[in-house]
Design a protein around this motif. Structure first.
Motif, PDB file in Angstrom:
ATOM      1  N   ARG A 102       0.828  -1.202   0.000  1.00  0.00           N
ATOM      2  CA  ARG A 102       0.000   0.000   0.000  1.00  0.00           C
ATOM      3  C   ARG A 102       0.865   1.256   0.000  1.00  0.00           C
ATOM      4  O   ARG A 102       0.535   2.253  -0.650  1.00  0.00           O
ATOM      5  CB  ARG A 102      -0.951  -0.020   1.194  1.00  0.00           C
ATOM      6  CG  ARG A 102      -2.010  -1.107   1.106  1.00  0.00           C
ATOM      7  CD  ARG A 102      -3.219  -0.814   1.985  1.00  0.00           C
ATOM      8  NE  ARG A 102      -2.886  -0.757   3.391  1.00  0.00           N
ATOM      9  CZ  ARG A 102      -2.778  -1.823   4.188  1.00  0.00           C
ATOM     10  NH1 ARG A 102      -2.918  -3.037   3.687  1.00  0.00           N
ATOM     11  NH2 ARG A 102      -2.512  -1.679   5.473  1.00  0.00           N
ATOM     12  N   ILE A 103       1.981   1.228   0.720  1.00  0.00           N
ATOM     13  CA  ILE A 103       2.894   2.372   0.681  1.00  0.00           C
ATOM     14  C   ILE A 103       3.480   2.524  -0.719  1.00  0.00           C
ATOM     15  O   ILE A 103       3.561   3.639  -1.260  1.00  0.00           O
ATOM     16  CB  ILE A 103       4.017   2.206   1.730  1.00  0.00           C
ATOM     17  CG1 ILE A 103       3.439   2.360   3.148  1.00  0.00           C
ATOM     18  CG2 ILE A 103       5.132   3.232   1.499  1.00  0.00           C
ATOM     19  CD1 ILE A 103       4.434   2.085   4.245  1.00  0.00           C
ATOM     20  N   ALA A 104       3.875   1.390  -1.320  1.00  0.00           N
ATOM     21  CA  ALA A 104       4.410   1.444  -2.687  1.00  0.00           C
ATOM     22  C   ALA A 104       3.378   2.023  -3.649  1.00  0.00           C
ATOM     23  O   ALA A 104       3.697   2.872  -4.494  1.00  0.00           O
ATOM     24  CB  ALA A 104       4.828   0.044  -3.145  1.00  0.00           C
ATOM     25  N   ALA A 105       2.128   1.577  -3.504  1.00  0.00           N
ATOM     26  CA  ALA A 105       1.070   2.070  -4.400  1.00  0.00           C
ATOM     27  C   ALA A 105       0.841   3.564  -4.192  1.00  0.00           C
ATOM     28  O   ALA A 105       0.627   4.309  -5.160  1.00  0.00           O
ATOM     29  CB  ALA A 105      -0.218   1.289  -4.161  1.00  0.00           C
ATOM     30  N   ALA A 106       0.879   4.019  -2.930  1.00  0.00           N
ATOM     31  CA  ALA A 106       0.694   5.449  -2.660  1.00  0.00           C
ATOM     32  C   ALA A 106       1.800   6.274  -3.308  1.00  0.00           C
ATOM     33  O   ALA A 106       1.541   7.340  -3.884  1.00  0.00           O
ATOM     34  CB  ALA A 106       0.655   5.690  -1.150  1.00  0.00           C
ATOM     35  N   ILE A 107       3.029   5.790  -3.213  1.00  0.00           N
ATOM     36  CA  ILE A 107       4.153   6.499  -3.826  1.00  0.00           C
ATOM     37  C   ILE A 107       4.004   6.501  -5.343  1.00  0.00           C
ATOM     38  O   ILE A 107       4.200   7.537  -6.009  1.00  0.00           O
ATOM     39  CB  ILE A 107       5.486   5.861  -3.399  1.00  0.00           C
ATOM     40  CG1 ILE A 107       5.717   6.084  -1.901  1.00  0.00           C
ATOM     41  CG2 ILE A 107       6.648   6.445  -4.210  1.00  0.00           C
ATOM     42  CD1 ILE A 107       6.914   5.340  -1.346  1.00  0.00           C
ATOM     43  N   GLU A 108       3.655   5.355  -5.909  1.00  0.00           N
ATOM     44  CA  GLU A 108       3.508   5.263  -7.361  1.00  0.00           C
ATOM     45  C   GLU A 108       2.411   6.197  -7.869  1.00  0.00           C
ATOM     46  O   GLU A 108       2.572   6.859  -8.906  1.00  0.00           O
ATOM     47  CB  GLU A 108       3.203   3.814  -7.750  1.00  0.00           C
ATOM     48  CG  GLU A 108       4.391   2.881  -7.563  1.00  0.00           C
ATOM     49  CD  GLU A 108       4.008   1.421  -7.531  1.00  0.00           C
ATOM     50  OE1 GLU A 108       4.907   0.580  -7.393  1.00  0.00           O
ATOM     51  OE2 GLU A 108       2.793   1.129  -7.620  1.00  0.00           O
ATOM     52  N   ASP A 109       1.292   6.269  -7.139  1.00  0.00           N
ATOM     53  CA  ASP A 109       0.213   7.168  -7.549  1.00  0.00           C
ATOM     54  C   ASP A 109       0.678   8.626  -7.514  1.00  0.00           C
ATOM     55  O   ASP A 109       0.380   9.411  -8.424  1.00  0.00           O
ATOM     56  CB  ASP A 109      -0.998   6.991  -6.633  1.00  0.00           C
ATOM     57  CG  ASP A 109      -1.720   5.670  -6.853  1.00  0.00           C
ATOM     58  OD1 ASP A 109      -1.461   5.022  -7.878  1.00  0.00           O
ATOM     59  OD2 ASP A 109      -2.532   5.287  -5.985  1.00  0.00           O
ATOM     60  N   ALA A 110       1.417   8.976  -6.444  1.00  0.00           N
ATOM     61  CA  ALA A 110       1.894  10.351  -6.328  1.00  0.00           C
ATOM     62  C   ALA A 110       2.893  10.681  -7.430  1.00  0.00           C
ATOM     63  O   ALA A 110       2.825  11.758  -8.046  1.00  0.00           O
ATOM     64  CB  ALA A 110       2.527  10.571  -4.958  1.00  0.00           C
ATOM     65  N   VAL A 111       3.812   9.774  -7.701  1.00  0.00           N
ATOM     66  CA  VAL A 111       4.811   9.997  -8.750  1.00  0.00           C
ATOM     67  C   VAL A 111       4.125  10.198 -10.103  1.00  0.00           C
ATOM     68  O   VAL A 111       4.535  11.047 -10.902  1.00  0.00           O
ATOM     69  CB  VAL A 111       5.817   8.833  -8.799  1.00  0.00           C
ATOM     70  CG1 VAL A 111       6.676   8.914 -10.065  1.00  0.00           C
ATOM     71  CG2 VAL A 111       6.709   8.862  -7.561  1.00  0.00           C
ATOM     72  N   ALA A 112       3.078   9.412 -10.352  1.00  0.00           N
ATOM     73  CA  ALA A 112       2.354   9.556 -11.619  1.00  0.00           C
ATOM     74  C   ALA A 112       1.768  10.961 -11.746  1.00  0.00           C
ATOM     75  O   ALA A 112       1.858  11.593 -12.811  1.00  0.00           O
ATOM     76  CB  ALA A 112       1.252   8.504 -11.718  1.00  0.00           C
TER      77      ALA A 112
END
Length: 573
Positions: free
Chosen positions: A78-88
């Protein structure tokens, strides 16, 4: 974060993306560790190797460690997904900023701090765009902070208070849903919460958010993945418990059936989880698009709503509704078709963002006869499909996306009846291999008839989808004297040539002139040899519209659908 113009313009988000990759890799390592612990508990120190009170205690302890490891792995993901969403978001807005700077009108200058000088109208337009870009970046940064802090437990007192407030809002939100709030109302309510209130509700009650139209796609994806992982873990425990009981009572048929049912459901759930784990990669230099799980259910035949690419951020949104036989067990094939539509749309317009959604949010008919002859499956789906279309509009970040709804086979009946009975807020409708769409005229679908499209290749058996023809095929009719598929084929031909060609089982044939919509070319790409194979040939060509990457020739329908999805209808043939 209050990021400035200069910081966004010059930022390199690669290191942040690398951090997200590290969190995802850590999740993978922890899942591997859990698998090793499970193997230890079930095989190396299982009941057949070690018995007694101490053995049970050890196995119980190992299971607790494994369960905790799974939970921690989920947190990492979930942390990885949050970071990936923000980076996008950061990358997209940075690209938008650079495009804005490259297209400033003559006479307008922008200094190193983002201050524009020039004509008043040009300055105002520039500042408005700039403010929107920086606001989007700030919102994404706040959302990332809230997600990571809540998961990692690094919140301060004020943030913890907001998290608790979000949890307390669950009853209010449920009351809103019970009042049948529209997707637009849901979205406005959600946007009115702080990032920590949103995160608090997501962490505490994912089941409330998982399938609600109007909730942003990223949030629905987080909620559904959490629920899916939890259900898989629960069912694994159930399987283990039944296996233990069967070990003591191996002849118990009820337990054997229960185990088979549990294992079948588990296979479908893990198949869905595996299918959405990695991005969909458009080959030969195309982008990688994340999967968004917008809904699922393991009940009965199962359901799944999967987006390829984020619909909230897309210029074009394609929604595919499958037909007879579609269920959770074979959802991968339908997701593959949605993926092909995303890829085809990208190559048709590489400068536009297209998200492609597989909507299996209804109980599709199991068999052609008698189920697909019954319109009630489509009628039961109408309200949900209408709500989903309204939800896509509600979460559209800039309010300008082009939405196309495509129905294949009975899925076209579902789309048409939803438009007739509940309304569909879409720009184009596409009917592929249709047995009729519940209306006799394109004018009855709630959008301009020239935005209604249909196709059927010349060898698609669905062209025989008339009550008299189906009865002749099944019963043999005059040709049934020959028996087998040849009899069915001849009987079907008799029915076909003696029936009204414009009258299909669920309404006027949408490829007919009488229907009043537009048509496009598609090919019969699957050939068979010999008269005994003709029946199979007609059946196979009902599923040939996405051919081209599966050993069969590319179907012209794919390019035509891509032109419709991307709004380039002048290219449709």
């Amino acid at each position: 974060m209050g990021i400035t113009y200069g910081a966004l313009r010059d930022a390199d988000f690669g290191p942040l993306a690398a951090v997200g990759e590290q969190w995802r890799a850590q999740a993978g390592r922890m899942e591997e560790r859990e698998s090793e612990l499970d193997d230890l508990r079930r095989r190396q120190i299982g009941e057949s190797q070690w018995t007694g009170t101490v053995a049970e205690e050890v196995r119980s302890r190992v299971k607790l460690i494994g369960d905790d490891t799974v939970e921690r792995a989920g947190e990492c993901r979930r942390i990885a997904a949050a970071i990936e969403d923000a980076v996008a978001v950061f990358n997209d807005r940075q690209e938008e900023l650079l495009e804005l700077l490259a297209s400033v009108p003559e006479g307008l200058s922008v200094d190193a701090d983002g201050v524009a000088t020039g004509k008043a109208a040009d300055v105002a337009a520039f500042e408005q765009r700039m403010e929107a870009i920086l606001d989007a970046v700030a919102e994404a940064d706040e959302t990332l902070h809230a997600a990571v802090a809540a998961i990692a437990g690094t919140t301060d007192a004020g943030e913890r208070s907001e998290l608790a407030a979000g949890v307390a809002l669950a009853d209010d939100f449920q009351d809103m849903l019970d009042r049948d709030a529209s997707p637009a109302e849901v979205n406005a309510w959600w946007d009115g919460l702080s990032p920590f209130e949103q995160q608090g509700l997501l962490e505490a009650r994912p089941e409330l958010l998982a399938q609600v139209d109007g909730i942003p796609s990223g949030i629905r994806d987080d909620a559904n993945r959490t629920l899916l992982e939890g259900e898989i873990n629960r069912r694994e425990n159930e399987i283990e418990a039944v296996e233990d009981r069967l070990a003591a009572d191996p002849g118990n048929e009820d337990l054997q059936k229960r185990l088979a049912d549990l294992q079948g459901t588990q296979e479908r759930l893990t198949g869905l989880q595996s299918r959405i784990e990695e991005p969909y990669r458009i080959g030969a230099g195309g982008p990688a698009l994340d999967h968004y799980l917008l809904g699922y259910s393991s009940a009965e035949d199962g359901r799944a709503i999967v987006a390829i690419g984020n619909p909230d951020e897309a210029d074009n949104v394609s929604v595919l509704v499958p037909g007879t036989g579609a269920d959770l067990g074979n959802v991968g094939g339908s997701v593959d078709r949605a993926g092909l539509m995303a890829a085809d749309a990208y190559w048709a317009d590489p400068d536009a963002k297209t998200a492609s959604v597989l909507w299996l949010g209804y109980d599709a008919p199991d068999e052609v006869v008698p189920h697909a002859m019954d319109k009630r499956y489509a009628e039961d789906a109408a309200k949900d499909l209408s709500s989903f279309a309204a939800g896509m509009r509600a979460v559209d970040e800039d309010g300008s996306s082009h939405v196309t709804m495509t129905g294949h086979s009975y899925g076209s009946t579902t789309v048409g009846i939803a438009a007739r009975d509940a309304g569909l807020d879409v720009d184009d409708m596409v009917f592929v291999g249709s047995p009729g769409v519940g209306v006799d005229s394109a004018a009855d679908l709630g959008i301009p008839p020239d935005r209604v499209w249909a196709t059927r290749n010349e060898e698609d058996i669905i062209g025989w989808a008339r009550e008299d023809t189906i009865g002749t095929v099944l019963g043999g009719g005059g040709g049934g004297l020959l028996g087998g598929p040849v009899g069915g084929l001849i009987g079907g031909a008799v029915g076909y040539f003696t029936s009204d060609h414009d009258d299909l089982i669920h309404g006027t044939d949408p490829v007919s002139d009488a229907f009043g919509g537009r048509t496009f070319r598609s090919d019969a790409t699957r050939d068979a040899d010999g008269i005994e194979e003709l029946w199979k040939d007609n059946v196979e060509n009902h599923s040939s519209y996405w051919d081209g990457d599966n050993g069969h020739p590319r179907n012209a329908a794919r390019d035509n659908m891509a032109y419709i999805v991307t709004g380039q209808t002048s290219g449709v043939r």
